[in-house]
Design an enzyme around this catalytic site. Sequence first.
Site, PDB file in Angstrom:
ATOM      1  N   GLU A  55       0.834  -1.209   0.000  1.00 43.18           N
ATOM      2  CA  GLU A  55       0.000   0.000   0.000  1.00 43.18           C
ATOM      3  C   GLU A  55       0.867   1.257   0.000  1.00 43.18           C
ATOM      4  O   GLU A  55       0.545   2.244  -0.662  1.00 43.18           O
ATOM      5  CB  GLU A  55      -0.922   0.016   1.224  1.00 43.18           C
ATOM      6  CG  GLU A  55      -1.862  -1.175   1.319  1.00 43.18           C
ATOM      7  CD  GLU A  55      -1.296  -2.306   2.171  1.00 43.18           C
ATOM      8  OE1 GLU A  55      -0.070  -2.545   2.121  1.00 43.18           O
ATOM      9  OE2 GLU A  55      -2.097  -2.956   2.881  1.00 43.18           O
ATOM     10  N   CYS A  86       0.036   1.327   7.088  1.00 43.04           N
ATOM     11  CA  CYS A  86      -0.576   1.598   5.782  1.00 43.04           C
ATOM     12  C   CYS A  86      -1.934   2.280   5.944  1.00 43.04           C
ATOM     13  O   CYS A  86      -2.280   3.176   5.175  1.00 43.04           O
ATOM     14  CB  CYS A  86      -0.702   0.313   4.980  1.00 43.04           C
ATOM     15  SG  CYS A  86       0.897  -0.389   4.527  1.00 43.04           S
TER      16      CYS A  86
HETATM   17 ZN   LIG Z   1       1.314  -2.161   5.808  1.00 45.18          ZN
END
Ligand SMILES: [Zn+2]
Length: 156
Positions: A55, A86
Amino acid sequence: MTHEDYMAIAVREGVEGMRSGKGGPFGAVIVASGEIIGKGCNMVTSLNDPTAHAEMVAIRNACQAVKSFHLTDAVLYTSCEPCPMCLSAMYWAKIKEFFYCTDRFDAARIDFADQFIYDEIVLPLNDRTSKARQIHLPAAMALFEEWAASQTKISY
Ligand SMILES: [Zn+2]
């Protein structure tokens, strides 16, 4: 393209990244107005970068593509539920919607720490594995005051 189509691309990113030795089994795609503006796979081990989650890589690529530090209208597709880092990056990027396949519990079964970190961050500061101690230096608050008063800052 359907949500499943974009997710299939995210999973394929993870498959290709893992098989080519870039890192763990994770992939992500970011879409805005029906266009893929960023993709990424986990590159932690090949870059020696613990922040190079799929991500994060996809967010960096998308931000460079659109030349903005915000992805306000974008949707993120990730092969696995985002870890707290993330998820935080998605908040910083103002991504308001994401889709995922496998989750933190599936990741824990193959020895990834996502659930452990989710458990840690809700603990009081002094109960966490990563110890934190506050140091009071006036220069740090002065830095904030300078930012608050700045006429040239770019707020985010
Ligand atoms: Zn992550």
